[in-house]
Design an enzyme around this catalytic site. Structure first.
Site, PDB file in Angstrom:
ATOM      1  N   PHE A  77     -75.994 -62.767 -44.095  1.00 37.00           N
ATOM      2  CA  PHE A  77     -76.368 -62.025 -42.888  1.00 37.00           C
ATOM      3  C   PHE A  77     -77.338 -62.885 -42.107  1.00 37.00           C
ATOM      4  O   PHE A  77     -78.368 -63.305 -42.639  1.00 37.00           O
ATOM      5  CB  PHE A  77     -77.011 -60.670 -43.192  1.00 37.00           C
ATOM      6  N   ASP A 127     -82.316 -69.879 -44.245  1.00 38.78           N
ATOM      7  CA  ASP A 127     -82.598 -68.719 -43.405  1.00 38.78           C
ATOM      8  C   ASP A 127     -83.556 -67.819 -44.189  1.00 38.78           C
ATOM      9  O   ASP A 127     -83.140 -67.058 -45.052  1.00 38.78           O
ATOM     10  CB  ASP A 127     -81.299 -67.988 -43.066  1.00 38.78           C
ATOM     11  N   LYS A 168     -88.785 -61.913 -38.266  1.00 38.65           N
ATOM     12  CA  LYS A 168     -89.293 -60.650 -38.800  1.00 38.65           C
ATOM     13  C   LYS A 168     -90.823 -60.621 -38.932  1.00 38.65           C
ATOM     14  O   LYS A 168     -91.491 -60.376 -37.955  1.00 38.65           O
ATOM     15  CB  LYS A 168     -88.562 -60.301 -40.092  1.00 38.65           C
TER      16      LYS A 168
HETATM   17  C1  LIG Z   1     -82.720 -59.820 -40.024  1.00 37.92           C
HETATM   18  C2  LIG Z   1     -82.168 -61.165 -40.321  1.00 37.92           C
HETATM   19  C3  LIG Z   1     -81.751 -62.040 -39.291  1.00 37.92           C
HETATM   20  C4  LIG Z   1     -81.679 -61.614 -37.840  1.00 37.92           C
HETATM   21  O1  LIG Z   1     -82.880 -61.244 -37.301  1.00 37.92           O
HETATM   22  P1  LIG Z   1     -82.914 -60.353 -35.948  1.00 37.92           P
HETATM   23  O2  LIG Z   1     -84.353 -60.385 -35.545  1.00 37.92           O
HETATM   24  O3  LIG Z   1     -82.439 -58.984 -36.316  1.00 37.92           O
HETATM   25  O4  LIG Z   1     -82.016 -61.022 -34.976  1.00 37.92           O
HETATM   26  C5  LIG Z   1     -81.345 -63.310 -39.638  1.00 37.92           C
HETATM   27  N1  LIG Z   1     -81.327 -63.697 -40.922  1.00 37.92           N
HETATM   28  C6  LIG Z   1     -81.698 -62.895 -41.933  1.00 37.92           C
HETATM   29  C7  LIG Z   1     -81.668 -63.410 -43.332  1.00 37.92           C
HETATM   30  C8  LIG Z   1     -82.114 -61.591 -41.671  1.00 37.92           C
HETATM   31  O5  LIG Z   1     -82.447 -60.778 -42.681  1.00 37.92           O
END
Ligand SMILES: *Cc1c(COP(=O)(O)O)cnc(C)c1O
Length: 412
Positions: free
Chosen positions: A139, A224, A253
């Site tokens: 994700f 990520d 985040k």
């Molecule tokens: C939440 C998330 C994203 C995307 O972040 P947004 O601020 O919602 O665009 C990307 N990578 C990971 C691993 C995430 O958990």
């Protein structure tokens, strides 16, 4: 009769979420209050964005001070806030350069652009042919490019045509990564723990193996850590558990202190050097307000040793959950304060479990039908963990006994 706020949201807001039926109106620390003054423990932290708890006084102070001083100028000009923020971010993560953005998805897009351009201009891959290897179950956000490499049908359905150049391998399988690498491979993009997939923890040493494989093939390792980063898993970065440094690092985040969207792509020098003026940008990325709040969030993370607290409190929560002797629990997994409890859907769906937990004063959210996520703010104390465990146990004790077919199966 339906609550007015819910009616309005249902009437005017796109139905791209399915919220629990609670209307929140204030928050302090790990606590949230609904309109009627009922208190809930936040075990969700806005998908790990609220690591410092709600309305942390130091962060609110930084926000309001900077908001009244200078908020947004765009990067057409220098500001006195961005440099100090990125200096601390780079020093803490051990990455030499940072590119500030707003949402996590934008920072992932930034990483993809950097990796492709590095592949074409530095590694020497023929133009327009660079590939990025990703993991099934990933994700990384909701843009069209990103959902294009998702393995979730719902995330993709109807949203194509998608961008090419992505190759998928199973998560946690280093041999599969190595087998998928070709001369066209620019990068491997991976979450150290897959959050949205249901808190999937790879085998011990996976990331270290990936590091070694990427080095051997001159492939960029891009982590990520939008969800796993900044103390969530008990270390500053989840990649620290493997003692490795990625070539590219994506944060988001919690970087905004739970107050603003703040994200960043960090990279080694030669990777970030592919960007020249005009290549990439964002109107709001790196604005003074975001920089001031991000800076305050990083200082707080360091001063309050929140990664250590996440480690200790996560251990306590994981141990407590694993000790609940209920047959509906298939598995409890996670690291630090990123924990998933996988439930047998023949007992109860994760959604229904979350609704019952809500009645016990605990807010969380299901992911992938069977997994209940426990990711409280990193400031949580042992007493609060114990109170949460009591409420969770109580929720289980009110569950019906297993359906007959299951009891039979267990004797088979
Ligand atoms: C939440 C998330 C994203 C995307 O972040 P947004 O601020 O919602 O665009 C990307 N990578 C990971 C691993 C995430 O958990």
């Amino acid at each position: 009769m339906k609550n007015h706020a819910i009616t309005l949201e249902d009437r005017y807001c796109a139905h791209n979420y399915e919220p629990l039926p609670v209307v929140l109106s204030s928050g302090k620390g790990i606590w949230l209050w609904d309109q009627d003054g009922k208190r809930y423990m936040d075990m969700m932290s806005a998908y790990s964005a609220v690591s410092f708890g709600h309305s942390h006084p130091a962060l609110v102070a930084a926000l309001s001070k900077q908001a009244s001083q200078l908020a947004v100028v765009s990067r057409a000009f220098y500001s006195d806030q961005l440099g100090p923020f990125l200096q601390l971010l780079c020093e803490m993560t051990g990455m030499p350069k940072a590119l500030p953005m707003n949402s996590g998805a934008e920072a992932v897009e930034t990483a993809i652009k950097a990796a492709r351009k590095w592949g074409h201009k530095v590694k020497g891959i023929a133009d327009q042919t660079a590939e990025i290897i990703v993991c099934r179950g990933n994700f990384a956000g909701r843009t069209t490019t990103i959902v294009g490499f998702s393995s979730e049908d719902q995330y993709r359905d109807g949203f194509g045509p998608f961008s090419g150049g992505f190759v998928s391998v199973p998560f946690g399988d280093a041999a599969a990564l190595e087998a998928a690498i070709t001369p066209r491979t620019a990068a491997f993009l991976v979450e150290p723990i897959q959050g949205e997939a249901g808190i999937i923890v790879p085998p011990e040493g996976y990331l270290a193996k990936c590091r070694e494989i990427c080095d051997r093939h001159n492939v960029l390792l891009i982590c990520d850590e939008v969800q796993t980063g900044l103390g969530r898993t008990g270390r500053l970065l989840a990649s620290d558990h493997d003692g490795i440094k990625p070539d590219g690092l994506i944060l988001g985040k919690a970087l905004g202190g739970g107050l603003l969207p703040v994200s960043a792509f960090l990279a080694r020098e030669d990777l970030m050097a592919v960007f020249t003026p005009g290549d990439h940008g964002s109107t709001f990325g790196g604005n003074p307000l975001s920089a001031a709040v991000g800076h305050a969030a990083l200082r707080l993370l360091r001063e309050e040793k929140l990664a250590d607290n996440a480690q200790r409190m996560g251990e306590r929560l994981l141990t407590g959950l694993r000790a609940i002797p209920h047959p509906a629990i298939r598995q409890v997994r996670g690291k630090g304060l990123l924990i998933g409890m996988d439930l047998d859907p023949s007992f109860i769906s994760a959604r229904e479990f979350c609704e019952r937990l809500m009645q016990q004063g605990i807010l969380s959210k299901d992911t992938h039908d069977t997994v209940v996520r426990f990711a409280p703010p990193l400031i949580i104390t042992a007493n609060d963990i114990d109170a949460a465990l009591e409420a969770i146990k109580h929720t289980f004790s009110s569950l019906l006994t297993p359906p007959a077919h299951l009891t039979e199966r267990s004797y088979a």
